[in-house]
Design an enzyme around this catalytic site. Sequence first.
Site, PDB file in Angstrom:
ATOM      1  CG  HIS A 289      -2.125  -0.823   1.239  1.00 57.77           C
ATOM      2  ND1 HIS A 289      -1.251  -2.189   1.664  1.00 57.77           N
ATOM      3  CD2 HIS A 289      -3.416  -1.229   1.574  1.00 57.77           C
ATOM      4  CE1 HIS A 289      -2.027  -3.089   2.158  1.00 57.77           C
ATOM      5  NE2 HIS A 289      -3.369  -2.413   1.198  1.00 57.77           N
TER       6      HIS A 289
ATOM      7  CG  ASP B 184       1.605  -1.523   3.002  1.00 53.52           C
ATOM      8  OD1 ASP B 184       1.339  -0.771   4.352  1.00 53.52           O
ATOM      9  OD2 ASP B 184       1.306  -2.176   2.761  1.00 53.52           O
TER      10      ASP B 184
ATOM     11  CD  GLU C   5      -7.570  -8.013  -1.142  1.00 52.74           C
ATOM     12  OE1 GLU C   5      -7.805  -8.333   0.184  1.00 52.74           O
ATOM     13  OE2 GLU C   5      -6.577  -7.941  -1.541  1.00 52.74           O
TER      14      GLU C   5
ATOM     15  CD  GLU D  65      -7.035 -11.621   2.666  1.00 49.10           C
ATOM     16  OE1 GLU D  65      -6.837 -12.307   3.849  1.00 49.10           O
ATOM     17  OE2 GLU D  65      -6.425 -10.358   1.958  1.00 49.10           O
TER      18      GLU D  65
ATOM     19  CG  HIS E 210     -11.159 -11.131   2.435  1.00 50.25           C
ATOM     20  ND1 HIS E 210     -10.824  -9.892   1.491  1.00 50.25           N
ATOM     21  CD2 HIS E 210     -10.154 -10.752   3.634  1.00 50.25           C
ATOM     22  CE1 HIS E 210      -9.432  -9.132   2.491  1.00 50.25           C
ATOM     23  NE2 HIS E 210      -9.292  -9.176   3.532  1.00 50.25           N
TER      24      HIS E 210
ATOM     25  CG  ASP F 115      -3.848 -10.664  -1.093  1.00 45.90           C
ATOM     26  OD1 ASP F 115      -3.244 -10.572  -2.277  1.00 45.90           O
ATOM     27  OD2 ASP F 115      -3.995  -9.887  -0.405  1.00 45.90           O
TER      28      ASP F 115
ATOM     29  CG  ASP G 141      -8.441 -11.184   7.160  1.00 46.96           C
ATOM     30  OD1 ASP G 141      -8.793 -12.038   6.645  1.00 46.96           O
ATOM     31  OD2 ASP G 141      -8.736  -9.935   6.388  1.00 46.96           O
TER      32      ASP G 141
ATOM     33  CG  ASP H 143      -4.945 -11.443   7.172  1.00 53.09           C
ATOM     34  OD1 ASP H 143      -5.569 -12.173   6.572  1.00 53.09           O
ATOM     35  OD2 ASP H 143      -5.245 -10.449   7.865  1.00 53.09           O
TER      36      ASP H 143
ATOM     37  CG  ASP I  33      -3.056  -9.934   2.913  1.00 59.06           C
ATOM     38  OD1 ASP I  33      -2.211  -9.688   4.200  1.00 59.06           O
ATOM     39  OD2 ASP I  33      -4.276  -9.432   2.457  1.00 59.06           O
TER      40      ASP I  33
END
Length: 440
Positions: free
Chosen positions: A101, A104, A232, A268, A271, A296, A307, A309, A339
């Site tokens: 991003h 980031d 996404e 993802e 998700h 992802d 989430d 991750d 991710d």
Amino acid sequence: MQAYFDQLDRVRYEGSKSSNPLAFRHYNPDELVLGKRMEEHLRFAACYWHTFCWNGADMFGVGAFNRPWQQPGEALALAKRKADVAFEFFHKLHVPFYCFHDVDVSPEGASLKEYINNFAQMVDVLAGKQEESGVKLLWGTANCFTNPRYGAGAATNPDPEVFSWAATQVVTAMEATHKLGGENYVLWGGREGYETLLNTDLRQEREQLGRFMQMVVEHKHKIGFQGTLLIEPKPQEPTKHQYDYDAATVYGFLKQFGLEKEIKLNIEANHATLAGHSFHHEIATAIALGLFGSVDANRGDAQLGWDTDQFPNSVEENALVMYEILKAGGFTTGGLNFDAKVRRQSTDKYDLFYGHIGAMDTMALALKIAARMIEDGELDKRIAQRYSGWNSELGQQILKGQMSLADLAKYAQEHNLSPVHQSGRQEQLENLVNHYLFDK
């Protein structure tokens, strides 16, 4: 500059017999699978945000990690130090791609002018790092959800000035992605949704979001960006309900605004879990709709409603995912971006490697199993047999629009149709998949 990961040269492939936790057991970049190098099939990427930006904070606790670039100091200098460590990590891990991003990699600053100037400086830094390392950008994106200005969304915000600020970020991030040779640009609507319908105009917000996406497509063509635009999907979190709920929902949205030929999907795993789907389902749906773009790769927890991750570690799940991807011809501009983040208690810096190594080995083994399934062809054969009736004269006439509903009713009566159900043989097929997974 002294290496941050100074106890490790590079992660290398040592084979399945290795007990070295900092070596690959299944991921051999140069191994040929279906005539193509494993690295080219999998197109691994590491993400900037979870790996280098998250400090270990959660809803109930402050940051738990001691990363040098997260200490107080001059923002741009810290961003450059973070870039040094990030590219050291990418190189030592043998990932060919990374993702980010905008905020980031660059300090947001106190104004749009500062944001743009900071980002421009960091794009030059990243360009130099890419040239030195050979690591490429899989995709870039703009973070239009963290800053408090986006509390009510970005493209769906009731204030057109917030909409305009988001447009500035997307323009800047897309142009940076273009300059860095990025192969995709991702749009994730983190707060494009609602908390309550009591203060929400659904039609208004949908129209705003549709127009925003149309402008994104227009800008892509204006600057000559040849990469793929990706949405996404995610059903909720941080909002109660998000407009890009799942692959099928996004398809309907794209069709409404004439964007189905311009934008594809970044799917993802976690998700999919939140949407009540399997990862396999979302990948297969995206492919069936002609929208599959990138992945992802992570995992969620079916017992938790958020989430998590986590790094992917299920070969069983991902073998079927890779099977669908291989059947569809594999990745073009997309790839497998991790991710995923280490757990808050995983405070050793080398835990970052353990998480990624395990994930890469998982996906590599899944790829090899999927390749066996492709070569054997039995699953495809069973599906073809199941739908073979649609290759008959009757089936083809129906599909080609040569028979109406009334025509079919007449046909059924004239031919005294009395079809008998044929077994779907689900249990046998599940056993067949286990054969691929567990029998050498």
